[in-house]
Scaffold this active site. Structure first.
Site, PDB file in Angstrom:
ATOM      1  N   HIS A  19       7.727 -10.365  -2.183  1.00 51.87           N
ATOM      2  CA  HIS A  19       6.757  -9.299  -2.468  1.00 51.87           C
ATOM      3  C   HIS A  19       5.546  -9.456  -1.556  1.00 51.87           C
ATOM      4  O   HIS A  19       4.613 -10.191  -1.858  1.00 51.87           O
ATOM      5  CB  HIS A  19       6.333  -9.355  -3.939  1.00 51.87           C
ATOM      6  CG  HIS A  19       5.602  -8.132  -4.406  1.00 51.87           C
ATOM      7  ND1 HIS A  19       6.082  -7.308  -5.404  1.00 51.87           N
ATOM      8  CD2 HIS A  19       4.433  -7.579  -4.020  1.00 51.87           C
ATOM      9  CE1 HIS A  19       5.239  -6.320  -5.612  1.00 51.87           C
ATOM     10  NE2 HIS A  19       4.221  -6.463  -4.773  1.00 51.87           N
ATOM     11  N   GLU A 211       2.224  -4.389 -14.030  1.00 49.01           N
ATOM     12  CA  GLU A 211       1.102  -5.032 -13.335  1.00 49.01           C
ATOM     13  C   GLU A 211      -0.193  -4.608 -14.017  1.00 49.01           C
ATOM     14  O   GLU A 211      -0.815  -5.385 -14.735  1.00 49.01           O
ATOM     15  CB  GLU A 211       1.089  -4.634 -11.853  1.00 49.01           C
ATOM     16  CG  GLU A 211      -0.066  -5.229 -11.074  1.00 49.01           C
ATOM     17  CD  GLU A 211      -0.119  -4.726  -9.633  1.00 49.01           C
ATOM     18  OE1 GLU A 211      -0.907  -5.307  -8.868  1.00 49.01           O
ATOM     19  OE2 GLU A 211       0.591  -3.768  -9.282  1.00 49.01           O
TER      20      GLU A 211
END
Length: 362
Positions: A19, A211
């Protein structure tokens, strides 16, 4: 003898990164140079150190929306094939310098067409930069494999088009698809057509979920969209309870996430900076690792978060007392979870990652 877990020694360990955003990892000096070269006049500073401070300060805002605002400046200087090639090349160079041996770097092609480039030309330029970066790293004695994820912006309506782009370039370095951007108000189910297209073509994808938004985002990403991995996914901790005696109980969503071995692309420093968690010490990384979720360590945005894979690992070591065997496990988790073929994953694990960690562990 066991090698001490210092930043210098951790930097020598092999790493796998899943990521990392291309437009979040530019060198401040490159941002300045490209702005001057292409006439971008909106930078908030004309000094390298001041510009680096600007990006770092914005990252520590405690808000995902505020954290994302400075990307306008990096994207603003990435509107030509030459600029994209340079940024991609330097990305590989910087990752190789940190002993990253495998990386999947993502970017949103739709953000780089303001200068008149087509989507295919944008991807071509980035892939060429990655390929040239790999060759340069190999010549310098640092072997690295970099693959690409193409990202669609969740607030836009081009996700199917970007998914088709991923399939067109699947044999040229693009290994998957992603959606990113502000979560609130833009659930992953807005892009079901893109995910169905990817599945219909036997292709892999990850979804930014959990998130800045909570469990519903994770639930949709898994149950309705069929995500192979979760970008961040840190809010899964809201479905986990820890009793006073330390016993951990998983809710149904957390249990299915763990039992199906769906990887979590955790980005500790970024999560602190956006306000998803209060501190590294309070990050659920360790709880998730101890409960045997498939956790991975990631940078997210190396410029904005002023970080590297080595720094992320060191912060976890300092917060949770991890040893070399733990760092090896997190690295192997990432390699197992990558979107490249099984034999390529296995070769990196058996021939590179395990032997080099064995030396460090003593």
């Amino acid at each position: 003898m066991t090698t001490p877990l210092t930043l210098e020694n951790i930097s020598q360990a092999p790493k796998a990164l899943l990521h990392d955003h291309l437009d979040g990892g530019l060198r401040p000096s490159t941002v300045l140079e490209l702005a001057g070269q292409y006439g971008y006049d909106d930078l908030p500073a004309d000094d390298v150190d001041e510009l680096a401070t600007f990006f770092r300060t914005a990252a520590h805002s405690g808000s995902l929306v505020r954290y994302l605002e400075p990307f306008a400046h990096t994207v603003g200087v990435m509107q030509t094939a030459e600029a994209l090639h340079r940024v991609a090349f330097e990305c590989v160079e910087d990752l190789a310098g940190d002993n990253v041996v495998y990386a999947e770097v993502r970017f949103a092609p739709e953000l780089h067409i303001e200068g008149g480039m087509g989507l295919d030309a944008v991807v071509d330029a980035v892939l060429a930069g990655f390929a040239d970066g790999e060759k340069a790293a190999a010549s310098a004695g640092r072997t690295i494999t970099v693959r690409c994820l193409v990202t669609a912006m969740r607030h836009a309506a081009r996700s199917r088009e970007i998914a088709e782009l991923a399939i067109r370039f699947r044999d040229r370095g693009v290994v998957g698809f992603d959606i990113a951007g502000a979560e609130a108000g833009y659930p992953p189910t807005r892009h079901l057509d893109a995910f169905e297209y990817m599945r219909g073509n036997n292709a892999r994808f990850t979804i930014h979920a959990g998130e800045a938004f909570g469990l519903p985002s994770i639930h949709e990403a898994i149950a309705f969209c069929g995500a192979d991995r979760l970008g961040h996914g840190v809010r899964i901790v809201d479905d986990i309870t820890v009793a006073p005696d330390g016993q951990v109980k998983l809710g149904r969503l957390a249990a299915i996430l763990r039992d199906k071995r769906i990887p979590l692309e955790l980005c500790p420093s970024s999560n602190v900076q956006t306000g998803a968690v209060a501190s590294i010490a309070e990050h659920p990384f360790d709880l998730l690792a101890r409960t045997r979720f498939r956790v991975t360590v990631n940078t997210d945005n190396r410029l904005m978060s002023d970080t590297s894979m080595s720094q992320e690992m060191l912060r976890l070591v300092e917060a949770f007392g991890y040893g070399w065997s733990d760092l090896a496990r997190f690295t192997i988790n990432a390699m197992k979870s990558s979107f490249i073929p099984f034999d390529e994953r296995l070769a990196l694990i058996d021939d590179v990652i395990k032997p080099r960690y064995a030396v460090l562990a003593g």
